[in-house]
Design an enzyme around this catalytic site. Structure first.
Site, PDB file in Angstrom:
ATOM      1  N   HIS A  42       0.829  -1.202   0.000  1.00  0.00           N
ATOM      2  CA  HIS A  42       0.000   0.000   0.000  1.00  0.00           C
ATOM      3  C   HIS A  42       0.870   1.260   0.000  1.00  0.00           C
ATOM      4  O   HIS A  42       2.082   1.206   0.233  1.00  0.00           O
ATOM      5  CB  HIS A  42      -0.916   0.009   1.230  1.00  0.00           C
ATOM      6  N   ASP A 287       3.976  -4.728   3.596  1.00  0.00           N
ATOM      7  CA  ASP A 287       5.415  -4.982   3.543  1.00  0.00           C
ATOM      8  C   ASP A 287       5.734  -6.401   3.996  1.00  0.00           C
ATOM      9  O   ASP A 287       6.596  -7.066   3.422  1.00  0.00           O
ATOM     10  CB  ASP A 287       6.193  -3.957   4.380  1.00  0.00           C
TER      11      ASP A 287
END
Length: 423
Positions: A42, A287
């Protein structure tokens, strides 16, 4: 003169024969892109949480904690534009629903990132405008509830075997030395933040909060010097290694990133055997998702994946009809995607070699592999006892049925035929 005419006629004949050969020979197929899978993080977001002594609590952020910011929206719109340029001629210039499938984790920031990305990837054409003043069109993004996500939300769990591996990792010299070397530093940070029981595994939260605040122009407290923030950054990177590496990386991969990799490889294999859509499959995640996947592939660079970074799988059909896989990592918006090479294979890796080299990290049965050895043995014993018990129960029922029927028959009963024979 006759010799010259003979030479010309031979040349003409050769040209004619060559032309006929070219006409009957099948055309050489040029190398072509067949399928693309993307996994991206994101965009820029607000902190996930604040520490107790943080001067900037949730009300400081317009949408609260963990939400995509305007900067994050722009990052993904720009990534979408870059992807549009990269796949010009492969994807339809306008959105075509059968060409693209997008799945996201069920977080506001990943869902919104995917939507912003698609806005850059597929701006509406004239016939797709539903309002001439709005240069945007809705494109579906699919998701599942967080509690049901066994593909994109890492670390995956519950998984007792993975937790056992994490406990073993805590006993390794690398982890122990890192704990000893940073004990005083962790105590200092805990005292300044008001956090209790701060460890190598939770310190990333402090770095994340300070990073978000600094990125958005907020003044950090005096204790958060550049040197302190840098030390926190290094410990944050170590926490990613702890999750997916340091100890028994292959086994961790089978229980974590290998699950997502298995699905990606399944899709690549399917697209190599069919001409079905989609052409583009997109995963919008975090991540930790990127690190889990890259650790399973053994291509992780040891650094946290930045906002809007993107791991790319491209499936090509070669001119000889075989298939190959190329990987890229876009972790800098100002540079072209960085080529990634699977260990043991060239960058243009034949699909069969790619499948063979990644097989050790692909789980055969995730649920079973997540069980502890004793749990597996206990389960097998329970199953065996259950089967034996069921068989014994059926035999008892059958025996009782036979006995009941024998007792139900009248003692003086004889067939009519028997009576006639003995009259």
């Amino acid at each position: 003169m006759a010799g010259r005419q003979s030479g010309w006629s031979q040349a003409a004949l050769l040209q004619f024969l060559l032309g006929m050969c070219l006409m009957v020979m099948p055309p050489i197929q040029a190398r072509s892109l067949r399928f693309v899978t993307l996994l991206y993080r994101h965009g820029d977001r607000s902190p996930v949480k604040a520490y107790p002594k943080d001067p900037y609590q949730e009300e400081k952020w317009p949408q609260g904690f963990g939400q995509l910011t305007k900067e994050g929206m722009l990052q993904h719109w720009e990534l979408g534009q870059a992807l549009r340029q990269r796949y010009h001629g492969f994807l339809n210039a306008s959105y075509h629903r059968q060409e693209v499938y997008v799945r996201s984790t069920d977080f506001d920031r990943t869902l919104m990132s995917a939507e912003a990305n698609l806005a850059g990837l597929f701006p509406p054409t004239e016939v797709q405008h539903f309002n001439p003043n709005i240069s945007w069109q809705p494109i579906p993004v699919h998701t599942v509830p967080i509690t049901e996500d066994r593909l994109l939300k890492f670390p995956l769990g519950p998984c007792p075997r993975y937790e056992q591996l994490q406990n073993e990792t805590r006993q390794t010299p690398e982890y122990q030395n890192m704990s000893i070397q940073n004990a005083q530093f962790l105590d200092m940070v805990a005292n300044e933040t008001g956090l209790m029981n701060l460890t190598l595994e939770t310190i990333w939260n402090v770095y994340d909060t300070l990073f978000c605040e600094q990125t958005h122009g907020l003044l950090l407290p005096p204790w958060a010097s550049p040197q302190t923030v840098q030390a926190l950054s290094q410990l944050k990177d170590f926490s990613f290694l702890f999750l997916f590496g340091i100890h028994d990386q292959v086994q961790k991969a089978r229980l974590q990133g290998g699950v997502l990799l298995a699905q990606i490889l399944k899709n690549l294999t399917l697209m190599a055997t069919t001409s079905q859509f989609p052409k583009l499959l997109v995963y919008s995640a975090h991540d930790t998702t990127l690190v889990a996947l890259q650790m399973a592939l053994n291509v992780y660079n040891g650094k946290q994946a930045p906002y809007a970074s993107c791991h790319i799988f491209e499936l090509y059909q070669e001119d000889n009809g075989n298939f190959s896989v190329e990987m890229y990592f876009r972790n800098d918006s100002k540079k072209a995607p960085w080529p990634l090479t699977l260990p043991g294979c060239p960058h243009r890796c034949p699909l069969q070699d790619f499948l063979r080299l990644t097989e050790p990290v692909i789980p055969k049965d995730w649920q079973k592999e997540c069980q502890l050895a004793s749990d597996t043995a206990d389960t097998e014993v329970i199953v065996a006892l259950a089967v034996c018990g069921s068989i014994l129960f059926l035999l008892i029922v059958l025996l009782l049925t036979v006995l009941f029927r024998m007792q139900a028959q009248p003692p003086g009963y004889h067939h009519v035929a028997d009576r006639e024979d003995h009259a």
